[in-house]
Design a protein around this motif. Structure first.
Motif, PDB file in Angstrom:
ATOM      1  N   VAL A 195       9.335  -7.551   3.012  1.00 23.67           N
ATOM      2  CA  VAL A 195       8.360  -6.465   2.900  1.00 23.67           C
ATOM      3  C   VAL A 195       7.491  -6.634   1.658  1.00 23.67           C
ATOM      4  CG1 VAL A 195       8.087  -3.981   2.493  1.00 23.67           C
ATOM      5  CG2 VAL A 195       9.673  -4.798   4.253  1.00 23.67           C
ATOM      6  N   VAL A 196       8.113  -6.918   0.518  1.00 26.59           N
ATOM      7  CA  VAL A 196       7.356  -6.982  -0.736  1.00 26.59           C
ATOM      8  C   VAL A 196       6.690  -8.337  -0.937  1.00 26.59           C
ATOM      9  CG1 VAL A 196       8.900  -5.295  -1.797  1.00 26.59           C
ATOM     10  CG2 VAL A 196       9.322  -7.741  -2.162  1.00 26.59           C
ATOM     11  N   GLY A 197       6.982  -9.284  -0.061  1.00 31.81           N
ATOM     12  CA  GLY A 197       6.408 -10.618  -0.177  1.00 31.81           C
ATOM     13  C   GLY A 197       5.384 -10.891   0.898  1.00 31.81           C
ATOM     14  N   GLU A 198       5.767 -11.668   1.888  1.00 28.94           N
ATOM     15  CA  GLU A 198       4.833 -12.127   2.912  1.00 28.94           C
ATOM     16  C   GLU A 198       4.203 -10.977   3.689  1.00 28.94           C
ATOM     17  OE1 GLU A 198       4.867 -15.033   6.895  1.00 28.94           O
ATOM     18  OE2 GLU A 198       6.692 -14.787   5.688  1.00 28.94           O
ATOM     19  N   MET A 199       4.998  -9.949   4.006  1.00 30.45           N
ATOM     20  CA  MET A 199       4.463  -8.841   4.796  1.00 30.45           C
ATOM     21  C   MET A 199       3.395  -8.075   4.028  1.00 30.45           C
ATOM     22  SD  MET A 199       6.584  -5.803   6.738  1.00 30.45           S
ATOM     23  CE  MET A 199       7.628  -6.922   7.664  1.00 30.45           C
ATOM     24  N   LEU A 200       3.668  -7.727   2.795  1.00 29.60           N
ATOM     25  CA  LEU A 200       2.691  -7.008   1.976  1.00 29.60           C
ATOM     26  C   LEU A 200       1.424  -7.827   1.791  1.00 29.60           C
ATOM     27  CD1 LEU A 200       1.800  -4.708   0.118  1.00 29.60           C
ATOM     28  CD2 LEU A 200       3.181  -5.727  -1.700  1.00 29.60           C
ATOM     29  N   THR A 201       1.568  -9.102   1.545  1.00 32.73           N
ATOM     30  CA  THR A 201       0.404  -9.972   1.370  1.00 32.73           C
ATOM     31  C   THR A 201      -0.491  -9.938   2.603  1.00 32.73           C
ATOM     32  OG1 THR A 201       1.608 -11.432  -0.129  1.00 32.73           O
ATOM     33  CG2 THR A 201      -0.336 -12.342   0.958  1.00 32.73           C
ATOM     34  N   ALA A 202       0.119  -9.931   3.786  1.00 31.62           N
ATOM     35  CA  ALA A 202      -0.649  -9.947   5.025  1.00 31.62           C
ATOM     36  C   ALA A 202      -1.301  -8.609   5.337  1.00 31.62           C
ATOM     37  CB  ALA A 202       0.262 -10.358   6.189  1.00 31.62           C
ATOM     38  N   VAL A 203      -0.650  -7.517   4.967  1.00 33.26           N
ATOM     39  CA  VAL A 203      -1.097  -6.188   5.381  1.00 33.26           C
ATOM     40  C   VAL A 203      -2.031  -5.537   4.369  1.00 33.26           C
ATOM     41  CG1 VAL A 203      -0.281  -3.838   5.868  1.00 33.26           C
ATOM     42  CG2 VAL A 203       0.943  -5.794   6.803  1.00 33.26           C
ATOM     43  N   ALA A 204      -1.934  -5.881   3.103  1.00 34.95           N
ATOM     44  CA  ALA A 204      -2.588  -5.136   2.026  1.00 34.95           C
ATOM     45  C   ALA A 204      -4.080  -4.932   2.247  1.00 34.95           C
ATOM     46  CB  ALA A 204      -2.333  -5.816   0.688  1.00 34.95           C
ATOM     47  N   GLU A 205      -4.770  -5.907   2.801  1.00 38.26           N
ATOM     48  CA  GLU A 205      -6.216  -5.785   2.967  1.00 38.26           C
ATOM     49  C   GLU A 205      -6.599  -4.700   3.965  1.00 38.26           C
ATOM     50  OE1 GLU A 205      -8.305  -8.861   5.353  1.00 38.26           O
ATOM     51  OE2 GLU A 205      -6.339  -9.860   5.430  1.00 38.26           O
ATOM     52  N   HIS A 206      -5.659  -4.285   4.795  1.00 37.93           N
ATOM     53  CA  HIS A 206      -5.954  -3.300   5.835  1.00 37.93           C
ATOM     54  C   HIS A 206      -5.538  -1.878   5.452  1.00 37.93           C
ATOM     55  CE1 HIS A 206      -6.811  -6.677   8.410  1.00 37.93           C
ATOM     56  NE2 HIS A 206      -5.583  -7.144   8.310  1.00 37.93           N
ATOM     57  N   ALA A 207      -4.894  -1.682   4.321  1.00 34.81           N
ATOM     58  CA  ALA A 207      -4.318  -0.381   3.987  1.00 34.81           C
ATOM     59  C   ALA A 207      -4.760   0.069   2.600  1.00 34.81           C
ATOM     60  CB  ALA A 207      -2.791  -0.449   4.050  1.00 34.81           C
ATOM     61  N   ARG A 208      -4.724   1.377   2.387  1.00 35.09           N
ATOM     62  CA  ARG A 208      -4.974   1.952   1.061  1.00 35.09           C
ATOM     63  C   ARG A 208      -3.678   2.397   0.404  1.00 35.09           C
ATOM     64  NH1 ARG A 208      -7.726   7.500  -0.416  1.00 35.09           N
ATOM     65  NH2 ARG A 208      -8.446   7.115  -2.549  1.00 35.09           N
ATOM     66  N   TRP A 209      -2.607   2.527   1.209  1.00 34.37           N
ATOM     67  CA  TRP A 209      -1.357   3.110   0.747  1.00 34.37           C
ATOM     68  C   TRP A 209      -0.174   2.261   1.168  1.00 34.37           C
ATOM     69  CZ3 TRP A 209      -2.142   7.188  -2.328  1.00 34.37           C
ATOM     70  CH2 TRP A 209      -3.333   7.908  -2.166  1.00 34.37           C
ATOM     71  N   ILE A 210       0.940   2.420   0.422  1.00 37.20           N
ATOM     72  CA  ILE A 210       2.238   1.885   0.822  1.00 37.20           C
ATOM     73  C   ILE A 210       3.243   3.031   0.761  1.00 37.20           C
ATOM     74  CG2 ILE A 210       2.944   1.163  -1.503  1.00 37.20           C
ATOM     75  CD1 ILE A 210       4.200  -1.340  -0.153  1.00 37.20           C
ATOM     76  N   ASP A 211       4.177   3.033   1.694  1.00 30.18           N
ATOM     77  CA  ASP A 211       5.162   4.107   1.817  1.00 30.18           C
ATOM     78  C   ASP A 211       6.540   3.476   1.984  1.00 30.18           C
ATOM     79  OD1 ASP A 211       6.392   6.577   2.264  1.00 30.18           O
ATOM     80  OD2 ASP A 211       4.962   7.202   3.797  1.00 30.18           O
ATOM     81  N   VAL A 212       7.592   4.253   1.686  1.00 28.43           N
ATOM     82  CA  VAL A 212       8.954   3.773   1.848  1.00 28.43           C
ATOM     83  C   VAL A 212       9.837   4.949   2.245  1.00 28.43           C
ATOM     84  CG1 VAL A 212       9.490   4.034  -0.630  1.00 28.43           C
ATOM     85  CG2 VAL A 212      10.869   2.495   0.784  1.00 28.43           C
ATOM     86  N   PHE A 213      10.758   4.697   3.167  1.00 21.77           N
ATOM     87  CA  PHE A 213      11.706   5.707   3.634  1.00 21.77           C
ATOM     88  C   PHE A 213      12.946   5.600   2.744  1.00 21.77           C
ATOM     89  CE2 PHE A 213      13.904   7.363   7.781  1.00 21.77           C
ATOM     90  CZ  PHE A 213      14.120   8.588   7.170  1.00 21.77           C
ATOM     91  N   CYS A 214      12.957   6.382   1.678  1.00 21.81           N
ATOM     92  CA  CYS A 214      14.055   6.359   0.704  1.00 21.81           C
ATOM     93  C   CYS A 214      15.103   7.365   1.169  1.00 21.81           C
ATOM     94  CB  CYS A 214      13.517   6.711  -0.686  1.00 21.81           C
ATOM     95  SG  CYS A 214      14.764   6.699  -1.989  1.00 21.81           S
ATOM     96  N   GLU A 215      16.050   6.884   1.975  1.00 20.78           N
ATOM     97  CA  GLU A 215      16.971   7.809   2.638  1.00 20.78           C
ATOM     98  C   GLU A 215      18.170   7.042   3.157  1.00 20.78           C
ATOM     99  OE1 GLU A 215      18.075  11.040   2.771  1.00 20.78           O
ATOM    100  OE2 GLU A 215      15.940  11.486   3.012  1.00 20.78           O
ATOM    101  N   ARG A 216      19.285   7.735   3.356  1.00 22.49           N
ATOM    102  CA  ARG A 216      20.434   7.076   3.962  1.00 22.49           C
ATOM    103  C   ARG A 216      20.060   6.602   5.355  1.00 22.49           C
ATOM    104  NH1 ARG A 216      22.434  12.663   4.346  1.00 22.49           N
ATOM    105  NH2 ARG A 216      22.633  13.267   6.545  1.00 22.49           N
ATOM    106  N   GLY A 217      20.531   5.417   5.705  1.00 24.39           N
ATOM    107  CA  GLY A 217      20.136   4.812   6.958  1.00 24.39           C
ATOM    108  C   GLY A 217      18.858   4.020   6.864  1.00 24.39           C
ATOM    109  N   ALA A 218      18.206   4.073   5.689  1.00 26.56           N
ATOM    110  CA  ALA A 218      16.956   3.342   5.498  1.00 26.56           C
ATOM    111  C   ALA A 218      17.052   2.515   4.216  1.00 26.56           C
ATOM    112  CB  ALA A 218      15.769   4.302   5.485  1.00 26.56           C
ATOM    113  N   GLY A 235      -2.362  -3.172  -5.550  1.00 29.27           N
ATOM    114  CA  GLY A 235      -3.503  -2.265  -5.585  1.00 29.27           C
ATOM    115  C   GLY A 235      -3.425  -1.092  -4.641  1.00 29.27           C
ATOM    116  N   LEU A 236      -2.264  -0.871  -4.002  1.00 35.01           N
ATOM    117  CA  LEU A 236      -2.119   0.230  -3.059  1.00 35.01           C
ATOM    118  C   LEU A 236      -1.608   1.483  -3.747  1.00 35.01           C
ATOM    119  CD1 LEU A 236      -0.485  -1.649  -0.033  1.00 35.01           C
ATOM    120  CD2 LEU A 236      -2.914  -1.295  -0.531  1.00 35.01           C
ATOM    121  N   GLY A 237      -2.028   2.643  -3.234  1.00 36.55           N
ATOM    122  CA  GLY A 237      -1.454   3.898  -3.669  1.00 36.55           C
ATOM    123  C   GLY A 237      -0.067   4.076  -3.089  1.00 36.55           C
ATOM    124  N   LEU A 238       0.713   4.969  -3.695  1.00 33.39           N
ATOM    125  CA  LEU A 238       2.134   5.079  -3.363  1.00 33.39           C
ATOM    126  C   LEU A 238       2.446   6.410  -2.669  1.00 33.39           C
ATOM    127  CD1 LEU A 238       3.599   3.818  -6.766  1.00 33.39           C
ATOM    128  CD2 LEU A 238       2.697   2.476  -4.848  1.00 33.39           C
TER     129      LEU A 238
END
Length: 422
Positions: A195-218, A235-238
């Protein structure tokens, strides 16, 4: 450019930011004096609000529309949705209504269906959901990825959503690769690496934000922090899904510590959480371009999701306590196939009034100005001069009918950027 004047407005909720009460003062979270005009008119020019005031003083215009004594609100700002998906989870919902507990694992069902859907089908599904939301008065929409969970599929979802933003149909895209750990992942840490490597690099140009499910089971707090740090570096908002199923992963504390624009769900809050969120209300915002605010400045907005709470039979998020503590509040639909299969912001507002003990003004503000703050937007969520002309015309003489007549079809017209959309 041609000008349009709307008259016959019984109530005009401008929610003008210039008239806000100061933080900590009475009326801060409702409609301050002067933010609701009676027997009013509004002028639209070049897609923006050009004038508001008494109908008797309305300036001349090229076109006139008499709204017949109806109330006008800013269009709803829905700051938390999951629209990019295929498939159906009604059987899971039926089982939950029969007594099964909600857990994050049902996302895998949607992931399989979404991966199998061709591009054209997925795009058509998203557009249909946007149309449903628009028909209920929503004029600003955020949506997340999160049902692909591979580099290729998350990139596909983000690119699809970004294309709809460019076409003027959507407004904000959030990368949620850290939704759950997919079944094929070797283990959670390896998936976070992706997620923080190859996936983020590929997706970042299409998004303004990044989100995370901080929860049990996630994801744990430590794993979630890795995601937020990487997103900020890109450069994404959180944003954070936090404190939905319990307080143990400390999603609120994580969001506040990292300066996230919002922490969403917040069903389980203790005094320390309320205090921490309220303390961020004094953080100043910064302009970052026309209609946009800096994603890394400003308060951490507590976003409550009433439809999700009802669908999962969870304790309703403590919206009243959040406002009383001085936190910034947003209301969003959490439209998604598993836990909140609705985009009706009017339903969420009615629930907030009837069951979460908010006043109508507090609920309307949270569903407009609150959502705009969570998305770091200054151009939407209000109808002050210069705002995008996004109007929700109610088939009612007063906005209180949203709660007084819950579930009734009260949307008469919807205008987006000065053009009638419904």
């Amino acid at each position: 450019m041609p000008t349009t004047v709307l008259t016959g407005i019984s109530e005009l909720w401008t929610l003008d930011p210039a008239l806000d009460a100061a933080p900590g003062e009475p009326g801060r979270h409702g409609a301050a004096e002067g933010q609701v005009l009676r027997e009013a008119a509004l002028v639209i020019e070049d897609g923006r609000v050009a004038w508001t005031g008494p109908a008797s003083a309305a300036p001349a215009a090229d076109e006139y529309h008499d709204l017949g004594g109806r109330a006008v609100l800013p269009g709803w700002v829905d700051s938390h949705t999951h629209l990019v998906f295929a498939g159906d989870r009604s059987a899971e919902f039926e089982a939950r209504m029969a007594g099964q507990d909600y857990a994050a694992g049902g996302i895998a069902v949607t992931t399989a269906a979404t991966r199998a859907a061709p591009d054209a089908e997925l795009r058509a599904l998203v557009r249909a959901r946007i149309a449903e939301a628009r028909a209920g008065g929503t004029t600003t929409l955020e949506t997340k990825t999160g049902y692909g969970l591979t580099v290729a599929e998350e990139t596909r979802a983000a690119a699809l959503a970004a294309g709809l933003v460019n076409a003027g149909e959507l407004d904000e895209v959030t990368f949620l690769g850290a939704h759950v750990v997919p079944a094929e992942a070797e283990h959670a840490e390896a998936y976070v690496d992706l997620v923080v490597g190859e996936m983020l690099t590929a997706v970042a140009e299409h998004a303004r934000w990044i989100d995370v499910f901080c929860e049990r089971g996630a994801f744990t707090r430590e794993q979630s922090a890795r995601v937020l740090r990487a997103g900020r570096d890109a450069g994404l908002g959180l944003r954070v899904h936090g404190n939905q199923l319990g307080p143990e992963h400390e999603g609120v504390a994580l969001a506040v510590e990292h300066g996230a624009a919002s922490v969403d769900h917040v069903n389980h809050l203790g005094p320390a959480d309320l205090e921490a969120l309220a303390a961020t209300a004094a953080r100043p915002v910064r302009a970052a371009g026309e209609g946009l605010l800096d994603v890394h400045a400003g308060p951490t907005v507590a976003t409550v999701l009433p439809a999700c709470d009802l669908s999962t039979r969870a304790p309703l998020a403590p919206a009243r306590d959040l406002l009383d503590a001085g936190a910034e509040l947003a209301i969003a639909s959490n439209a998604n196939p598993g836990t909140s299969n609705t985009s009706s912001m009017a339903f969420c507002v009615a629930t907030a009034v009837l069951q979460m003990r908010l006043s109508l003004a507090e609920a309307v503000r949270a569903a407009t100005r609150g959502g705009a703050l969570a998305l770091r937007r200054s151009d939407v969520g209000h109808l002050a001069v210069g705002a995008r002309a996004d109007l929700h015309v109610l088939d009612a003489p007063a906005a209180i009918h949203l709660a007084y007549r819950p579930g009734m079809p009260l949307t008469h017209q919807v205008w987006r950027a000065g053009v009638r959309a419904v």
